[in-house]
Design an enzyme around this catalytic site. Structure first.
Site, PDB file in Angstrom:
ATOM      1  N   TYR A 156      28.271 -10.640  16.054  1.00 17.24           N
ATOM      2  CA  TYR A 156      27.402 -11.648  15.424  1.00 17.24           C
ATOM      3  C   TYR A 156      27.338 -12.915  16.284  1.00 17.24           C
ATOM      4  O   TYR A 156      26.263 -13.459  16.540  1.00 17.24           O
ATOM      5  CB  TYR A 156      27.955 -11.951  14.026  1.00 17.24           C
ATOM      6  N   LYS A 160      24.096 -14.593  18.145  1.00 18.47           N
ATOM      7  CA  LYS A 160      23.638 -15.942  17.806  1.00 18.47           C
ATOM      8  C   LYS A 160      23.641 -16.851  19.027  1.00 18.47           C
ATOM      9  O   LYS A 160      22.820 -17.752  19.140  1.00 18.47           O
ATOM     10  CB  LYS A 160      24.502 -16.520  16.677  1.00 18.47           C
TER      11      LYS A 160
HETATM   12  P1  NAI Z   1      20.337 -13.041   3.683  1.00 19.64           P
HETATM   13  O1  NAI Z   1      21.108 -11.784   3.897  1.00 19.64           O
HETATM   14  O2  NAI Z   1      20.332 -13.669   2.327  1.00 19.64           O
HETATM   15  O3  NAI Z   1      18.820 -12.851   4.146  1.00 19.64           O
HETATM   16  C1  NAI Z   1      18.493 -12.168   5.333  1.00 19.64           C
HETATM   17  C2  NAI Z   1      17.192 -11.460   5.136  1.00 19.64           C
HETATM   18  O4  NAI Z   1      16.893 -10.721   6.327  1.00 19.64           O
HETATM   19  C3  NAI Z   1      17.237 -10.447   3.974  1.00 19.64           C
HETATM   20  O5  NAI Z   1      16.126 -10.624   3.129  1.00 19.64           O
HETATM   21  C4  NAI Z   1      17.223  -9.105   4.688  1.00 19.64           C
HETATM   22  O6  NAI Z   1      16.608  -8.065   3.946  1.00 19.64           O
HETATM   23  C5  NAI Z   1      16.426  -9.438   5.945  1.00 19.64           C
HETATM   24  N1  NAI Z   1      16.634  -8.467   7.011  1.00 19.64           N
HETATM   25  C6  NAI Z   1      17.794  -7.850   7.362  1.00 19.64           C
HETATM   26  N2  NAI Z   1      17.573  -6.970   8.340  1.00 19.64           N
HETATM   27  C7  NAI Z   1      16.251  -7.024   8.620  1.00 19.64           C
HETATM   28  C8  NAI Z   1      15.417  -6.327   9.537  1.00 19.64           C
HETATM   29  N3  NAI Z   1      15.899  -5.398  10.376  1.00 19.64           N
HETATM   30  N4  NAI Z   1      14.088  -6.619   9.550  1.00 19.64           N
HETATM   31  C9  NAI Z   1      13.574  -7.539   8.694  1.00 19.64           C
HETATM   32  N5  NAI Z   1      14.320  -8.217   7.813  1.00 19.64           N
HETATM   33  C10 NAI Z   1      15.648  -7.962   7.769  1.00 19.64           C
HETATM   34  O7  NAI Z   1      20.890 -14.051   4.773  1.00 19.64           O
HETATM   35  P2  NAI Z   1      20.772 -15.650   4.875  1.00 19.64           P
HETATM   36  O8  NAI Z   1      22.098 -16.208   4.552  1.00 19.64           O
HETATM   37  O9  NAI Z   1      19.567 -16.136   4.196  1.00 19.64           O
HETATM   38  O10 NAI Z   1      20.625 -15.798   6.458  1.00 19.64           O
HETATM   39  C11 NAI Z   1      19.384 -15.994   7.102  1.00 19.64           C
HETATM   40  C12 NAI Z   1      19.669 -16.249   8.588  1.00 19.64           C
HETATM   41  O11 NAI Z   1      20.520 -17.376   8.726  1.00 19.64           O
HETATM   42  C13 NAI Z   1      20.387 -15.078   9.265  1.00 19.64           C
HETATM   43  O12 NAI Z   1      19.894 -14.936  10.582  1.00 19.64           O
HETATM   44  C14 NAI Z   1      21.834 -15.551   9.294  1.00 19.64           C
HETATM   45  O13 NAI Z   1      22.548 -14.947  10.332  1.00 19.64           O
HETATM   46  C15 NAI Z   1      21.641 -17.037   9.511  1.00 19.64           C
HETATM   47  N6  NAI Z   1      22.798 -17.815   9.114  1.00 19.64           N
HETATM   48  C16 NAI Z   1      23.247 -17.844   7.811  1.00 19.64           C
HETATM   49  C17 NAI Z   1      24.345 -18.603   7.483  1.00 19.64           C
HETATM   50  C18 NAI Z   1      24.867 -18.674   6.089  1.00 19.64           C
HETATM   51  O14 NAI Z   1      25.883 -19.345   5.880  1.00 19.64           O
HETATM   52  N7  NAI Z   1      24.236 -18.055   5.099  1.00 19.64           N
HETATM   53  C19 NAI Z   1      25.069 -19.380   8.493  1.00 19.64           C
HETATM   54  C20 NAI Z   1      24.512 -19.301   9.801  1.00 19.64           C
HETATM   55  C21 NAI Z   1      23.413 -18.545  10.083  1.00 19.64           C
END
Ligand code: NAI
Length: 248
Positions: A156, A160
């Site tokens: 991961y 990133k």
């Molecule tokens: P989440 O898991 O709630 O949402 C991620 C979304 O991406 C989901 O709707 C999922 O279905 C979709 N997704 C997964 N694989 C996919 C694919 N192959 N094609 C299209 N869509 C796909 O995650 P969250 O927390 O909203 O995270 C969003 C972004 O922010 C991610 O890139 C995560 O790594 C990043 N992030 C989140 C943090 C956190 O604390 N929640 C911290 C740092 C970064």
């Protein structure tokens, strides 16, 4: 008039979580919103409705961001449906954590494909459109662990970190065409992804944050709005850490 009136934004993985919050914030500021996710189920349809309630055009597309051919196809469809693509947010992301010695090739490949290759796929498909429009803003959703690394998340963290270098490279390659590219590095944000962590791990994280709380998805959406809009018209190739001061 909103900060994004007349613009079209494409946000990946936006059926829920941070991506959804960004979609709603951009819509509130007048942008038409195309978003993707693996499937557009009731969740995605609900997101579509909530975006459209701001009086803008909204459509969710089922597409695997890690798939190059599917991405080309969906971007072409979005261009046909919306007429332009002015803002791209590479937000789709997954975790498959494990210590290096126990990490499988599958865990490594899946995370690099969904988190990093997806951004290549979308930038590759969208920048010809942005170049013809002579402008665009690209935002890669990185993470604080992409800046600092994290034990148990080598796949991961590497993905990133790659998103940061990708944004900086695109900023250099395409700045002359009016295209800006930046990255956001969220810290600990309260979403489904972090809700899945054991309670003791969550507590440990929050102890490391000077503001002593997890961030809200709106904190990231506000930063994305800044980077997407002309408020940041002279900002490119940057990483903005939104982490309550966790890393300085
Ligand atoms: P989440 O898991 O709630 O949402 C991620 C979304 O991406 C989901 O709707 C999922 O279905 C979709 N997704 C997964 N694989 C996919 C694919 N192959 N094609 C299209 N869509 C796909 O995650 P969250 O927390 O909203 O995270 C969003 C972004 O922010 C991610 O890139 C995560 O790594 C990043 N992030 C989140 C943090 C956190 O604390 N929640 C911290 C740092 C970064």
């Amino acid at each position: 008039m909103g900060l994004l009136t007349g613009k079209t934004a494409l946000i990946t993985g936006a059926a829920r979580g941070i991506g959804k919050a960004i979609a709603l914030k951009f819509a509130e500021e007048g942008a038409n919103i195309a978003f993707t996710d693996l499937v557009i189920d009731e969740n995605g349809q609900q997101t579509e409705k909530e975006i459209a309630a701001f009086g803008v055009k909204a459509k969710g597309y089922a597409s695997n961001a890690a798939d190059f051919a599917q991405t080309e196809e969906v971007v072409n469809q979005i261009k046909a449906d919306f007429g332009s693509i002015d803002i791209l947010v590479n937000n789709a992301g997954i975790t498959k954590d494990g210590l290096m010695l126990r990490m499988t090739e599958q865990q490594w490949d899946a995370v690099i494909a969904v988190n990093l290759k997806s951004a290549f796929n979308f930038i590759h498909a969208c920048t010809p459109i942005m170049m013809r429009q002579r402008g665009g803003s690209i935002i890669n959703m990185s993470s604080v662990v992409g800046v600092h690394g994290n034990a148990g998340q080598c796949n991961y963290s590497a993905s990133k970190a790659g998103l940061i270098a990708l944004a900086k490279s695109i900023a250099q390659e395409m700045g002359a065409k009016g295209i800006r590219a930046n990255a956001i590095a969220p810290g600990f944000i309260e979403t489904a992804m972090t809700a899945a962590l054991p309670e003791d791990v969550r507590k440990e994280w929050v102890q490391k944050i000077p503001l002593r709380r997890g961030g809200q998805v709106e904190d990231i959406a506000n930063t994305a709005l800044y980077l997407a809009s002309d408020l940041s018209s002279y900002v490119s190739g940057q990483v903005i850490q939104v982490d309550g001061g966790m890393n300085m």
